[in-house]
Design an enzyme around this catalytic site. Sequence first.
Site, PDB file in Angstrom:
ATOM      1  N   CYS A   2       0.846  -1.181   0.000  1.00 13.29           N
ATOM      2  CA  CYS A   2       0.000   0.000   0.000  1.00 13.29           C
ATOM      3  C   CYS A   2       0.889   1.241   0.000  1.00 13.29           C
ATOM      4  O   CYS A   2       2.114   1.151   0.056  1.00 13.29           O
ATOM      5  CB  CYS A   2      -0.897   0.012   1.234  1.00 13.29           C
ATOM      6  SG  CYS A   2      -1.932  -1.459   1.394  1.00 13.29           S
ATOM      7  N   LEU A  51      -3.683  -1.524  -1.484  1.00 12.99           N
ATOM      8  CA  LEU A  51      -3.610  -2.729  -2.291  1.00 12.99           C
ATOM      9  C   LEU A  51      -4.212  -3.833  -1.438  1.00 12.99           C
ATOM     10  O   LEU A  51      -3.634  -4.228  -0.420  1.00 12.99           O
ATOM     11  CB  LEU A  51      -2.167  -3.067  -2.664  1.00 12.99           C
ATOM     12  CG  LEU A  51      -1.990  -4.332  -3.510  1.00 12.99           C
ATOM     13  CD1 LEU A  51      -2.581  -4.138  -4.900  1.00 12.99           C
ATOM     14  CD2 LEU A  51      -0.527  -4.738  -3.603  1.00 12.99           C
ATOM     15  N   ASN A  75       1.165   0.197   5.801  1.00 10.13           N
ATOM     16  CA  ASN A  75       1.604  -0.464   4.578  1.00 10.13           C
ATOM     17  C   ASN A  75       2.320  -1.737   4.995  1.00 10.13           C
ATOM     18  O   ASN A  75       3.326  -1.669   5.695  1.00 10.13           O
ATOM     19  CB  ASN A  75       2.563   0.442   3.796  1.00 10.13           C
ATOM     20  CG  ASN A  75       3.285  -0.301   2.686  1.00 10.13           C
ATOM     21  OD1 ASN A  75       2.720  -1.185   2.045  1.00 10.13           O
ATOM     22  ND2 ASN A  75       4.543   0.035   2.468  1.00 10.13           N
ATOM     23  N   GLY A  76       1.804  -2.897   4.606  1.00 15.22           N
ATOM     24  CA  GLY A  76       2.525  -4.107   4.949  1.00 15.22           C
ATOM     25  C   GLY A  76       1.637  -5.298   5.209  1.00 15.22           C
ATOM     26  O   GLY A  76       0.433  -5.287   4.914  1.00 15.22           O
ATOM     27  N   THR A 316      23.737  -0.107  -9.469  1.00 17.94           N
ATOM     28  CA  THR A 316      23.313  -1.504  -9.330  1.00 17.94           C
ATOM     29  C   THR A 316      21.805  -1.622  -9.228  1.00 17.94           C
ATOM     30  O   THR A 316      21.184  -2.494  -9.847  1.00 17.94           O
ATOM     31  CB  THR A 316      23.916  -2.126  -8.055  1.00 17.94           C
ATOM     32  OG1 THR A 316      25.272  -1.775  -7.949  1.00 17.94           O
ATOM     33  CG2 THR A 316      23.759  -3.623  -8.053  1.00 17.94           C
ATOM     34  N   ARG A 319      20.059  -0.925 -12.594  1.00 17.53           N
ATOM     35  CA  ARG A 319      20.263  -2.049 -13.517  1.00 17.53           C
ATOM     36  C   ARG A 319      19.301  -3.198 -13.226  1.00 17.53           C
ATOM     37  O   ARG A 319      18.711  -3.787 -14.130  1.00 17.53           O
ATOM     38  CB  ARG A 319      21.694  -2.577 -13.391  1.00 17.53           C
ATOM     39  CG  ARG A 319      22.776  -1.699 -13.965  1.00 17.53           C
ATOM     40  CD  ARG A 319      24.130  -2.338 -13.653  1.00 17.53           C
ATOM     41  NE  ARG A 319      25.245  -1.583 -14.233  1.00 17.53           N
ATOM     42  CZ  ARG A 319      26.519  -1.921 -14.068  1.00 17.53           C
ATOM     43  NH1 ARG A 319      26.825  -2.983 -13.332  1.00 17.53           N
ATOM     44  NH2 ARG A 319      27.479  -1.217 -14.627  1.00 17.53           N
TER      45      ARG A 319
END
Length: 589
Positions: A2, A51, A75-76, A316, A319
């Site tokens: 979320c 979500l 959130n979680g 990194t 990529r």
Amino acid sequence: MCGILAVLGFAGDSQAKRVRVLELSRRLKHRGPDWSGLYQHGDCYLAHQRLAVIDPASGDQPLLNEDGTVVVTVNGEIYNHEQLRKLLHNHKFRTGSDCDVIAHLYEEYGENFVDMLDGMFSFVLLDRRDNSFIVARDAIGITSLYIGWGLDGSVWISSELKGLHDDCEHFECFPPGHMYSSKQGGLRRWYNPPWFSESIPSIPYDPLTLRRAFENAVIKRLMTDVPFGVLLSGGLDSSLVASVTARHLASTKAAKQWGPQLHSFCVGLEGSPDLKAAREVADYLGTVHHEFHFTVQDGIDAIEDVIYHIETYDVTTIRASTPMFLMSRKIKSLGVKMVLSGEGADEIFGGYLYFHKAPNKEEFHRETCHKIKALHQYDCLRANKSTSAWGLEARVPFLDKEFINVAMSIDPKWKMAKREEGRIEKWVLRKAFDDEEHPYLPKHILYRQKEQFSDGVGYSWIDGLKEHAAQHVTDKMIENASHIYPHNTPTTKEGYYYRMIFERFFPQNSARLSVPGGPSVACSTAKAIEWDDAWSNNLDPSGRAALGVHLSAYDKHVGTINAGMVPSEIGGDVRSIMEVTAPGVAIQS
């Protein structure tokens, strides 16, 4: 995942402030496209973009306790919420959401309840009775979170930089394993495991204990009310996640709701090492396998979107985030909302190839501790934001609190690679799942050499990025880089190219300070570069920079690569298929 946004002490015209909070919260809607909520109490605003993964029908946020005096935006996922509810038998829950326990735990135990939570989370809790608030982030920083301060004295909390960077005088990453208390006036660390002190453990290696701890970590993450799958690169870590999930799925509630056959997902350039290995693992496990292809140009075209979403200029991370970003969009289009992923194992077990050069077990262990503590700035950030960009949730069983405690208590001498004894990187993890009677994976997958995600999707991906950057960044720009970007000065054309894009989206000084820097080889910390004199001239985060270790290592032209040019002889097929023979591992090239 979320998206949360909270503004606390936001004085002034309440209607204008409310409109602004709503506007900023909408910047996080990609993280939670299912519902939006905003709670206001005086000059405090708690916003949420949902979500829906657990209890989609009634778990909308912000969540309240029985009488509405405690409000929380989260959130979680709280994996032990059912056990916690049993401790709260005198409380009445409004929803079946796993996050509903937080407000009630606060009522029962005060501010010291955070360590009781088993999961990944970021939350803001407002106590209306005295207008106090607390903010907390999970132990390792799997969920992203930022804190900022306005000139008016307001405190801002957001899942992403874009929710607060335009309105705060100063902002920074909210540290993992910490909580902020308005009553106590600052941050304090709530997560204090034994390994955090970096003292050297001495417990002997027990493969079955390690195996059981990981299986438990995977099983608890199969809690879902929506379709899900696993990310499968064909490397050791994701393959173990997939194998354990496939083995235990049939006995879960998720299987009864969505069927017992596991879905797996892989992304790569045509002919890449990951695609081939993932297909083989999927066939072995019997998953419904989804293979997504992208071209170098597809990735390059997505770079600006990727940097906007992941909010970093770290080479990194960008990529590796780009193929994950592209794959997440495809996965979400299939109706899947949650995936399990393999982040964290390399940090815990010293899986990066540069660990081969660790001079002793003490330095090996300290490096793993440093890597775990920095995960929130690298792989956790990538996994969280690359997936959340499309409203997809990533769960990471290797970063389970209890599993980390077990793995980090092992005497590090067992984790060190010793070729003469047939022990390659992450040997203790491989050995734990090397079951002759009921094999988890084919031997050559179980003992496949480490590939960083950005390498495994296809070596020409990184080479193509460098070539593209060389076309947009001149030698003169690199020469003067320290004057333009005095903090974390980019040393390569690729790094300079990403920095230009990042600064366009996030021009504030606080934003550039939120990104880590410093030299690295094959994802090492700066300290580990001292392990090999040759590495100081070869500072590239790709696994192929681990000269003398990686089977497709960069050759003498690496200096040319770092300048942005790509010699034709670099790249090609990965030579990483391993054949297991007694007593050790023989490498077939």
